[in-house]
Design a protein around this motif. Sequence first.
Motif, PDB file in Angstrom:
ATOM      1  N   LYS A  66      -5.055  -1.783 -68.752  1.00  0.00           N
ATOM      2  CA  LYS A  66      -3.803  -1.446 -69.446  1.00  0.00           C
ATOM      3  C   LYS A  66      -2.647  -2.314 -68.960  1.00  0.00           C
ATOM      4  O   LYS A  66      -1.877  -2.830 -69.770  1.00  0.00           O
ATOM      5  N   ASN A 110     -11.862   4.765 -64.111  1.00  0.00           N
ATOM      6  CA  ASN A 110     -10.454   5.052 -64.363  1.00  0.00           C
ATOM      7  C   ASN A 110      -9.564   3.938 -63.821  1.00  0.00           C
ATOM      8  O   ASN A 110      -8.609   3.517 -64.478  1.00  0.00           O
ATOM      9  N   ALA A 111      -9.887   3.470 -62.625  1.00  0.00           N
ATOM     10  CA  ALA A 111      -9.097   2.408 -62.009  1.00  0.00           C
ATOM     11  C   ALA A 111      -9.162   1.149 -62.862  1.00  0.00           C
ATOM     12  O   ALA A 111      -8.148   0.489 -63.126  1.00  0.00           O
ATOM     13  N   ASN A 121      -1.992  14.298 -67.185  1.00  0.00           N
ATOM     14  CA  ASN A 121      -3.365  13.800 -67.085  1.00  0.00           C
ATOM     15  C   ASN A 121      -4.220  14.555 -66.081  1.00  0.00           C
ATOM     16  O   ASN A 121      -5.418  14.696 -66.269  1.00  0.00           O
ATOM     17  N   LEU A 122      -3.605  14.998 -65.015  1.00  0.00           N
ATOM     18  CA  LEU A 122      -4.414  15.616 -63.967  1.00  0.00           C
ATOM     19  C   LEU A 122      -4.230  17.129 -63.905  1.00  0.00           C
ATOM     20  O   LEU A 122      -4.962  17.828 -63.222  1.00  0.00           O
ATOM     21  N   SER A 166      -8.850  13.412 -74.445  1.00  0.00           N
ATOM     22  CA  SER A 166      -9.827  12.415 -74.868  1.00  0.00           C
ATOM     23  C   SER A 166     -10.829  13.048 -75.820  1.00  0.00           C
ATOM     24  O   SER A 166     -10.888  14.261 -75.964  1.00  0.00           O
ATOM     25  N   VAL A 213     -17.160  13.198 -66.632  1.00  0.00           N
ATOM     26  CA  VAL A 213     -16.153  14.238 -66.557  1.00  0.00           C
ATOM     27  C   VAL A 213     -14.846  13.682 -66.060  1.00  0.00           C
ATOM     28  O   VAL A 213     -13.859  14.367 -65.993  1.00  0.00           O
ATOM     29  N   ALA A 254      -7.628  15.623 -70.094  1.00  0.00           N
ATOM     30  CA  ALA A 254      -7.014  14.644 -70.989  1.00  0.00           C
ATOM     31  C   ALA A 254      -7.441  14.884 -72.425  1.00  0.00           C
ATOM     32  O   ALA A 254      -8.514  15.408 -72.678  1.00  0.00           O
ATOM     33  N   ILE A 311      -1.862   0.325 -64.057  1.00  0.00           N
ATOM     34  CA  ILE A 311      -0.617   0.710 -64.707  1.00  0.00           C
ATOM     35  C   ILE A 311       0.112   1.848 -63.979  1.00  0.00           C
ATOM     36  O   ILE A 311       1.326   1.999 -64.090  1.00  0.00           O
ATOM     37  N   GLY A 312      -0.641   2.652 -63.209  1.00  0.00           N
ATOM     38  CA  GLY A 312      -0.018   3.765 -62.482  1.00  0.00           C
ATOM     39  C   GLY A 312       0.353   4.921 -63.396  1.00  0.00           C
ATOM     40  O   GLY A 312       0.186   4.846 -64.611  1.00  0.00           O
ATOM     41  N   MET A 313       0.860   5.991 -62.789  1.00  0.00           N
ATOM     42  CA  MET A 313       1.260   7.161 -63.582  1.00  0.00           C
ATOM     43  C   MET A 313       2.658   7.625 -63.175  1.00  0.00           C
ATOM     44  O   MET A 313       2.983   7.635 -61.986  1.00  0.00           O
ATOM     45  N   PHE A 371     -11.898  12.312 -63.820  1.00  0.00           N
ATOM     46  CA  PHE A 371     -11.230  12.563 -62.556  1.00  0.00           C
ATOM     47  C   PHE A 371     -11.736  13.808 -61.824  1.00  0.00           C
ATOM     48  O   PHE A 371     -11.938  13.802 -60.612  1.00  0.00           O
ATOM     49  N   TYR A 372     -11.958  14.874 -62.589  1.00  0.00           N
ATOM     50  CA  TYR A 372     -12.300  16.146 -61.955  1.00  0.00           C
ATOM     51  C   TYR A 372     -13.565  16.098 -61.111  1.00  0.00           C
ATOM     52  O   TYR A 372     -13.770  16.924 -60.237  1.00  0.00           O
ATOM     53  N   ALA A 404      -7.095   1.479 -65.913  1.00  0.00           N
ATOM     54  CA  ALA A 404      -5.669   1.369 -65.596  1.00  0.00           C
ATOM     55  C   ALA A 404      -5.268  -0.092 -65.408  1.00  0.00           C
ATOM     56  O   ALA A 404      -4.172  -0.508 -65.793  1.00  0.00           O
ATOM     57  N   ASP A 407      -6.053   1.217 -56.830  1.00  0.00           N
ATOM     58  CA  ASP A 407      -5.990   0.143 -57.828  1.00  0.00           C
ATOM     59  C   ASP A 407      -4.550  -0.321 -57.983  1.00  0.00           C
ATOM     60  O   ASP A 407      -3.618   0.388 -57.618  1.00  0.00           O
ATOM     61  N   THR A 410      -2.352   3.122 -58.328  1.00  0.00           N
ATOM     62  CA  THR A 410      -2.751   4.492 -57.988  1.00  0.00           C
ATOM     63  C   THR A 410      -3.714   4.501 -56.799  1.00  0.00           C
ATOM     64  O   THR A 410      -4.576   3.619 -56.690  1.00  0.00           O
TER      65      THR A 410
HETATM   66  P1  ADP Z   1     -10.629  10.277 -69.205  1.00  0.00           P
HETATM   67  O1  ADP Z   1     -10.752   9.059 -68.346  1.00  0.00           O
HETATM   68  O2  ADP Z   1     -11.911  10.674 -69.868  1.00  0.00           O
HETATM   69  O3  ADP Z   1      -9.484  10.215 -70.160  1.00  0.00           O
HETATM   70  P2  ADP Z   1      -9.950  11.547 -66.690  1.00  0.00           P
HETATM   71  O4  ADP Z   1      -9.915  12.981 -66.304  1.00  0.00           O
HETATM   72  O5  ADP Z   1     -10.862  10.666 -65.886  1.00  0.00           O
HETATM   73  O6  ADP Z   1     -10.307  11.521 -68.223  1.00  0.00           O
HETATM   74  O7  ADP Z   1      -8.507  10.952 -66.567  1.00  0.00           O
HETATM   75  C1  ADP Z   1      -7.451  11.519 -67.257  1.00  0.00           C
HETATM   76  C2  ADP Z   1      -6.356  10.517 -67.465  1.00  0.00           C
HETATM   77  O8  ADP Z   1      -5.669  10.252 -66.238  1.00  0.00           O
HETATM   78  C3  ADP Z   1      -6.818   9.149 -67.924  1.00  0.00           C
HETATM   79  O9  ADP Z   1      -6.979   9.125 -69.326  1.00  0.00           O
HETATM   80  C4  ADP Z   1      -5.668   8.255 -67.456  1.00  0.00           C
HETATM   81  O10 ADP Z   1      -4.604   8.269 -68.401  1.00  0.00           O
HETATM   82  C5  ADP Z   1      -5.200   8.937 -66.213  1.00  0.00           C
HETATM   83  N1  ADP Z   1      -5.741   8.278 -65.007  1.00  0.00           N
HETATM   84  C6  ADP Z   1      -6.833   8.627 -64.299  1.00  0.00           C
HETATM   85  N2  ADP Z   1      -7.031   7.784 -63.269  1.00  0.00           N
HETATM   86  C7  ADP Z   1      -6.039   6.852 -63.329  1.00  0.00           C
HETATM   87  C8  ADP Z   1      -5.680   5.690 -62.550  1.00  0.00           C
HETATM   88  N3  ADP Z   1      -6.429   5.307 -61.517  1.00  0.00           N
HETATM   89  N4  ADP Z   1      -4.578   5.014 -62.932  1.00  0.00           N
HETATM   90  C9  ADP Z   1      -3.850   5.392 -63.988  1.00  0.00           C
HETATM   91  N5  ADP Z   1      -4.129   6.447 -64.756  1.00  0.00           N
HETATM   92  C10 ADP Z   1      -5.214   7.173 -64.438  1.00  0.00           C
END
Ligand code: ADP
Length: 685
Positions: free
Chosen positions: A42, A35-36, A91-92, A98, A142, A96, A81-83, A144-145, A39, A78, A189
């Motif tokens: 991006k 994920n990092a 996202n959390l 996806s 899976v 997602a 791009i951040g959130m 983030f979870y 990001a 990391d 993030t």
């Molecule tokens: P996936 O990576 O399969 O889409 P995740 O549950 O791992 O599912 O993450 C969900 C969403 O959260 C990601 O698609 C991304 O947009 C965002 N995200 C997760 N980790 C980060 C991060 N470190 N920096 C920025 N966005 C993040």
Amino acid sequence: MAKKQFKAESKRLLDLMINSIYTNKEIFLRELISNASDAIDKVYFRSLTDKKLSDVKQSDLKINVIRDKENRILTIKDNGIGMTEEELEKNLGTIAQSGTLSFKQTLINDDKDNDKNKKSEETKEADDKSENKMSLIGQFGVGFYSCFMVADEVTVISKSADSEKAYKWVSSGADGYTIEEAQKEDRGTEIIIKLKKNTDDENYSKYVEEYVLENLIKKYSDYIRYPIIMNCEKKVPKPKAEGDENAKQEYDTVEEDKTINSMIPLWKKAKKDIKDEEYKNFYMQKFYDFEEPLKWIHTKVEGQYSYSTLLYIPSHVPYDYYGKEFKKGLQLYSNGVLIMEHCEDLLPDYFGFVKGLVDSEDLSLNISREILQQDKQLKVIAKNIESKIRSELENMLNTDRIAYEKLFKAFGMPLKIGAYDGFGLNKDKLKDLLLFHSSHENEIPYKEDESNNNAENKESEKKENYKSDYTTFKEYVSRMKPDQKEIYYASSESVDKIKMMPQVESVIDKGFEVLFLDESVDEFVLQMMQEYDGKKFANVSANDINLDTDEEKEALKKLNEESKDLFKFMKESLNDENIKDIRFTHRLKNHPVCLSSEGVVSVEMQKVLNAMPDQNNQNIKAQTVLEVNEKHPIAEKLKALYKEDNKEELKKYTKVLLDAAKLIEGLPIDNPTELSNLICEFMTK
Ligand code: ADP
């Protein structure tokens, strides 16, 4: 602050994660690092065009893994791009959107019953199942979870490239989460993980141990293109007291940041330096598969164009393979940087199931789709890839039959369609990759497996011959009788039905092998190919099949000549424009009647075409001949009825015989009520 609740599916997944009995908890690290890395990708992409991000320097981009051993806290940080606040929520707070969602959901639904009474003795079996599921989930990614498998509490602090403010998301699992404003200077993030308490079975403290984390990063994330930096311990000698040169050397432990990953993409490493495990892990992670690949093909090409390819053949059909959403294609990299996710032009449709990537040093970073399509280099690469896949598949067929049959069961359909499509444009390329069922019991002699790169060769390691369900054209031809001119086939919707077809029995009885075509596209493929190795294909239900000797032919001709008037009457009584003829035959052994076809459209093809949605196909009819077994008592009966001039009865017999033949072929009959009345009439006579 009020807690917000997770969306329903997310809650289920969280429950699974928190109560996970899954042994492979370590994958959480790889998920967070991926994920990092995404990001950071991006922010880097955007910085190429977005003036606001002109200060982003590639050399500054990095991922930090920070161990706090004392407090048992692990942080993944990391500068991607951040959130924003909304993104944290979206996202959390929910899974997602996806492509993995529907897959996750199936697992979640399936699992509902399993993990309820997980701990009771009686549900040991259910437990095992659940563990299986978990391992699927784990391998699938899976995201983030997964950190909830090791965390009591997770804090995410993030500052988006699009926001002045930073936000903090906190959750200790299923009871919900909070979001509030936070302090953070730099974009990016931080995921802060408070590790669970150790239990008798599980030592969570290891996830702040240096050597454990180092190994995990090397195992799963070595190729990540940004440095993964970890605070590591280093011993430095203490200065000795003056005049005490002989005193024991003492050391201080200091912390030092070290880059752990090699940052070399897997495909750029030398083949000999890559373990099978790495190939497999890379595939499952990158292409979201929960099963190991059947095979991989890793090549480096130097020359006019230099490029590397890493291709994988999945071991099963992806769940969305036949859906509209499925996109074939390979990932395209320019010198290690991803420039296109699905480059369709790199794969022909019939190899659309192949996953993988191509990396070329000569492609520009900002190349557009349109330009790519014109790109000469890309065309050359695509051609090479096509022939490489083909030769590897042929090789697999010859050296590891079991694995190849597994592949064919999954992806035989696109290969067959490929042989048929475009008026058979590619039939010669694909003909030796096709497998069919047959009347011959095919035994494949044991061969030493030369390729060590497939996951499925465990079974074939048994040093014995292998009884195959399939044959190739080549094998069929090698078994043909010296005087056999044609390749015989029969088609229907299943092998069992084909075996019951009257026409098949007699051909096999004469010692010939018959291909059993049990998929609707099969016969079309054979018609398109017309012949293999100079041998024409012949449908055993077609009229021009004739296995009689010259004398037998002569005798039959005479017989039919004698009964000319009988058949004329029968045909007229039917008044069915699709019945071209009625005649005696030698091709039936015990059965009284059959329908054979004349011309290019067989009865089976008629069924397939009529079942298609296209209106134009609905009127296509096979031209058929009703054939009566000359040796069956029914033949004499017909002749007798005609002789006695019992026309009414003969009409009824004809009707029943035609319907019987149609039923055998799986064709609908015009008037079932009439047929059942007739049968009862005969029965009560
Ligand atoms: P996936 O990576 O399969 O889409 P995740 O549950 O791992 O599912 O993450 C969900 C969403 O959260 C990601 O698609 C991304 O947009 C965002 N995200 C997760 N980790 C980060 C991060 N470190 N920096 C920025 N966005 C993040």
